[in-house]
Design a protein around this motif. Structure first.
Motif, mmCIF file in Angstrom:
data_model
loop_
_atom_site.group_PDB
_atom_site.id
_atom_site.type_symbol
_atom_site.label_atom_id
_atom_site.label_comp_id
_atom_site.label_asym_id
_atom_site.label_seq_id
_atom_site.Cartn_x
_atom_site.Cartn_y
_atom_site.Cartn_z
ATOM 1 N N ARG A 91 24.874 -3.680 56.053
ATOM 2 C CA ARG A 91 24.641 -5.169 56.751
ATOM 3 C C ARG A 91 24.854 -6.145 55.364
ATOM 4 N N ALA A 92 22.687 -5.949 55.246
ATOM 5 C CA ALA A 92 22.333 -6.107 54.832
ATOM 6 C C ALA A 92 22.860 -7.092 53.411
ATOM 7 N N ALA A 93 23.388 -5.772 52.403
ATOM 8 C CA ALA A 93 23.504 -5.472 51.334
ATOM 9 C C ALA A 93 24.891 -5.973 51.038
ATOM 10 N N ARG A 94 25.893 -6.014 51.785
ATOM 11 C CA ARG A 94 27.367 -6.488 52.032
ATOM 12 C C ARG A 94 28.005 -5.337 51.330
ATOM 13 N N ARG A 95 27.855 -4.047 52.119
ATOM 14 C CA ARG A 95 28.071 -3.206 51.570
ATOM 15 C C ARG A 95 28.901 -1.670 52.499
ATOM 16 N N ILE A 96 29.549 -1.203 50.684
ATOM 17 C CA ILE A 96 30.260 0.087 51.909
ATOM 18 C C ILE A 96 29.829 1.029 51.239
ATOM 19 N N THR A 97 29.017 2.090 51.322
ATOM 20 C CA THR A 97 29.159 3.187 51.321
ATOM 21 C C THR A 97 30.751 4.511 51.510
ATOM 22 N N VAL A 98 31.225 5.099 50.796
ATOM 23 C CA VAL A 98 31.775 5.912 50.891
ATOM 24 C C VAL A 98 31.558 7.153 50.826
ATOM 25 N N THR A 99 31.330 8.010 51.616
ATOM 26 C CA THR A 99 31.237 8.932 51.526
ATOM 27 C C THR A 99 32.094 10.831 51.830
ATOM 28 N N ARG A 100 31.838 11.813 50.548
ATOM 29 C CA ARG A 100 32.785 12.964 50.887
ATOM 30 C C ARG A 100 31.786 14.193 50.644
ATOM 31 N N PRO A 101 32.111 14.645 51.431
ATOM 32 C CA PRO A 101 30.910 16.434 51.507
ATOM 33 C C PRO A 101 32.134 17.318 50.329
ATOM 34 N N SER A 102 31.087 17.558 49.247
ATOM 35 C CA SER A 102 31.746 18.186 48.273
ATOM 36 C C SER A 102 31.183 19.683 47.296
ATOM 37 N N VAL A 103 31.455 20.624 47.299
ATOM 38 C CA VAL A 103 31.385 21.872 46.572
ATOM 39 C C VAL A 103 31.062 21.965 45.511
ATOM 40 N N ALA A 104 31.814 20.316 44.890
ATOM 41 C CA ALA A 104 31.761 20.716 43.388
ATOM 42 C C ALA A 104 30.539 19.828 43.029
ATOM 43 N N ALA A 105 30.778 20.218 41.464
ATOM 44 C CA ALA A 105 29.289 18.460 41.091
ATOM 45 C C ALA A 105 30.120 17.238 41.553
ATOM 46 N N ALA A 106 29.177 16.637 41.310
ATOM 47 C CA ALA A 106 29.837 14.968 41.259
ATOM 48 C C ALA A 106 30.597 14.596 40.335
ATOM 49 N N ALA A 107 31.961 14.711 40.431
ATOM 50 C CA ALA A 107 32.650 14.351 39.626
ATOM 51 C C ALA A 107 33.176 13.359 40.771
ATOM 52 N N ALA A 108 34.166 12.015 39.652
ATOM 53 C CA ALA A 108 34.562 11.539 40.695
ATOM 54 C C ALA A 108 35.132 10.781 41.628
ATOM 55 N N LEU A 109 35.397 9.999 42.350
ATOM 56 C CA LEU A 109 36.569 10.330 43.312
ATOM 57 C C LEU A 109 37.792 9.365 43.448
ATOM 58 N N THR A 110 38.788 9.546 43.481
ATOM 59 C CA THR A 110 39.691 9.135 43.532
ATOM 60 C C THR A 110 40.793 8.273 44.545
ATOM 61 N N VAL A 111 40.973 7.071 44.331
ATOM 62 C CA VAL A 111 41.278 6.649 45.665
ATOM 63 C C VAL A 111 42.865 6.351 45.734
#
Length: 178
Positions: free
Chosen positions: A86-106
């Motif tokens: 709320r303080a930063a007015r941001r939403i973090t989308v989090t997904r567990p992964s077994v792979a390296a940090a590849a982009a998420l596609t929504v």
């Protein structure tokens, strides 16, 4: 009057009963080697149109105190989390992964966007890596997720896509964070 044949009949019946062969019980089977369980069938290929993909099993949960919407698998593991700062007015989308940090596609019915992610180390050796993508609370992608017709997807290379229902919990975290 007593019949003279009666004792003879009883004697014949007793002798006949003694001639019936006794049946031995079947031998106790010794356990053989345990059969190897069959491998699960390969997953069915997904339909060409993502809107026909089967929904990922689970349910959304919303915590108003922390402004967090979480999609949990039936066993309680979190599959996707939308958390408001709320303080930063941001939403973090989090997904567990077994792979390296590849982009998420929504993917929603109105938009498709790749999100850059940051990998977060697991809490312990048995936990998966957590991938975080941060969006401004006013980002239109969040509205597209909340108002997608039926479902939206979160995809990452090397992982099964998440096909999630666009239920009220998504809209609540977005609205409460604005």
């Amino acid at each position: 009057m007593r019949s003279p044949l009666r004792p003879a009949l009883v004697l014949v019946a007793l002798l006949a009963a003694g001639c019936v062969p006794q049946v031995a019980p079947p031998p106790v089977a010794t356990p053989g080697p345990t059969p190897t369980p069959a491998a699960p069938p390969p997953p069915r290929p997904l339909a060409q149109d993502w809107r026909d993909w089967p929904r990922t099993p689970g349910d959304w949960r919303y915590d108003a105190a922390t402004v967090v919407a979480r999609y949990d698998a039936p066993d309680g593991r979190p599959l996707l989390t939308l958390a408001c700062d709320r303080a930063a007015r941001r939403i973090t989308v989090t997904r567990p992964s077994v792979a390296a940090a590849a982009a998420l596609t929504v993917r929603t019915t109105s938009t498709v966007r790749a999100l850059a992610v940051q990998a977060r180390a697991p809490a312990d050796a048995t936990s998966p890596i957590m991938l975080d993508a941060t969006l401004a609370a006013g980002d239109r992608l969040l509205d597209a997720m909340a108002f997608s017709r039926g479902t939206f997807t979160v995809e990452q290379a090397g992982q099964s896509p998440l096909v999630l229902p666009a239920w009220a919990e998504v809209g609540r975290v977005v609205q409460d964070c604005r």
